[in-house]
Design a protein around this motif. Structure first.
Motif, PDB file in Angstrom:
ATOM      1  N   ILE A 287      -5.594 -11.940   1.000  1.00  0.00           N
ATOM      2  CA  ILE A 287      -4.989 -11.861  -0.329  1.00  0.00           C
ATOM      3  C   ILE A 287      -5.663 -12.779  -1.352  1.00  0.00           C
TER       4      ILE A 287
ATOM      5  N   SER B 279      -4.491 -12.421   5.519  1.00  0.00           N
ATOM      6  CA  SER B 279      -4.519 -11.021   5.088  1.00  0.00           C
ATOM      7  C   SER B 279      -5.641 -10.725   4.098  1.00  0.00           C
TER       8      SER B 279
ATOM      9  N   SER C  69       0.811  -1.215   0.000  1.00  0.00           N
ATOM     10  CA  SER C  69       0.000   0.000   0.000  1.00  0.00           C
ATOM     11  C   SER C  69       0.844   1.265   0.000  1.00  0.00           C
TER      12      SER C  69
ATOM     13  N   THR D  93       1.538 -12.275   2.407  1.00  0.00           N
ATOM     14  CA  THR D  93       2.094 -11.146   1.666  1.00  0.00           C
ATOM     15  C   THR D  93       2.195 -11.455   0.187  1.00  0.00           C
TER      16      THR D  93
ATOM     17  N   ASN E 221      -7.713  -4.606   3.996  1.00  0.00           N
ATOM     18  CA  ASN E 221      -7.132  -4.820   2.673  1.00  0.00           C
ATOM     19  C   ASN E 221      -8.209  -4.837   1.595  1.00  0.00           C
TER      20      ASN E 221
ATOM     21  N   ASN F  29      -8.661  -2.158  -1.810  1.00  0.00           N
ATOM     22  CA  ASN F  29      -8.883  -2.580  -3.191  1.00  0.00           C
ATOM     23  C   ASN F  29     -10.302  -2.277  -3.675  1.00  0.00           C
TER      24      ASN F  29
ATOM     25  N   THR G 208      -3.587  -4.461  -3.991  1.00  0.00           N
ATOM     26  CA  THR G 208      -2.949  -3.532  -3.066  1.00  0.00           C
ATOM     27  C   THR G 208      -3.033  -4.133  -1.671  1.00  0.00           C
ATOM     28  N   LEU G 209      -1.894  -4.255  -0.997  1.00  0.00           N
ATOM     29  CA  LEU G 209      -1.873  -5.041   0.228  1.00  0.00           C
ATOM     30  C   LEU G 209      -1.064  -4.364   1.326  1.00  0.00           C
ATOM     31  N   ASP G 210      -1.612  -4.410   2.520  1.00  0.00           N
ATOM     32  CA  ASP G 210      -0.893  -4.039   3.734  1.00  0.00           C
ATOM     33  C   ASP G 210      -1.076  -5.198   4.709  1.00  0.00           C
TER      34      ASP G 210
ATOM     35  N   THR H   1      -7.461  -7.214   9.439  1.00  0.00           N
ATOM     36  CA  THR H   1      -6.510  -6.912   8.363  1.00  0.00           C
ATOM     37  C   THR H   1      -7.127  -7.200   7.001  1.00  0.00           C
TER      38      THR H   1
END
Length: 215
Positions: A89, A87, A36, A57, A118, A122, A48-50, A114
């Motif tokens: 993802i 996360s 991010s 990850t 995330n 997005n 887009t990832l934090d 989280t």
């Protein structure tokens, strides 16, 4: 005699220090994962990832293997179930690959928070992107053409008997997070539940299996 002395040391910001090592990466043929805090120009679909303190990850072999497998099996408009979403993802990737909706569940409240954050990064929110805290049996309803569990071998073995109730006829069950020395154990558990392995991917000592059942 030895003399010991201690002095105060400034605590390192360990929650954020790892960010200097985490950069944009391309996965498979269609995806890119971008932190991010970083800009990255690409024609790929960008996640887009934090990650924060939650697993996922995209840099670990297990996650990369699942993402590459999802590219082959997400059909536009169909729904996706993410068991142990971390996360978020995989659920985000599924949406970017065209899934009609993604539903993620995790027992860890930090992971749930989280993954929700995330999703917002997005532009995703319920009902297309839903993340809940709890276990599979308590929180999930319906049947999904694609179900993924990127967790660990013991959890896959424990959860797999419950998965057929949530898998649509002809659907695929993608499992990863399996270290190669535990692959035989996972295969035996999957066979006991009626699954056969349709595809196998491996890298760096980790294994991802894409499974089907004879409905």
């Amino acid at each position: 005699p030895y003399t010991l002395s201690c002095e105060g040391v400034k605590q390192e910001d360990w929650e954020n220090g790892w960010k200097q090592y985490y950069h944009a990466m391309e996965i498979g043929r269609r995806l890119a994962i971008v932190p991010s805090w970083e800009q990255y120009e690409t024609s790929r679909a960008v996640i887009t990832l934090d990650p924060g303190m939650a697993f996922g990850t995209g840099g670990h072999d297990t996650t990369r293997l699942v993402l590459e497998t999802l590219e082959q099996h997400i059909t536009p408009g169909e729904d996706f179930l993410d068991i142990g979403c971390g996360s978020g993802i995989l659920s985000i990737a599924a949406c970017l690959l065209g899934a009609g909706s993604a539903f993620g569940v995790d027992i860890d409240p930090l992971a749930v928070r989280t993954a929700q954050e995330n999703g917002a990064l997005n532009g995703l929110a319920a009902p297309r992107y839903t993340i809940v805290q709890g276990d599979l049996a308590d929180k999930v309803t319906g049947r999904y053409p694609v179900v993924a569990a990127n967790i660990v071998a013991d959890a896959i073995i424990a959860l797999s008997p419950a998965v057929p109730a949530f898998l649509a006829p002809g659907g695929v069950y993608i499992v990863s997070g399996i270290i190669d020395t535990r692959e035989a154990d996972v295969l035996a558990a999957l066979a006991d539940t009626g699954f056969t392995v349709a595809e196998r991917r491996a890298h760096g000592g980790w294994v991802c299996l894409c499974c089907r059942r004879a409905d």
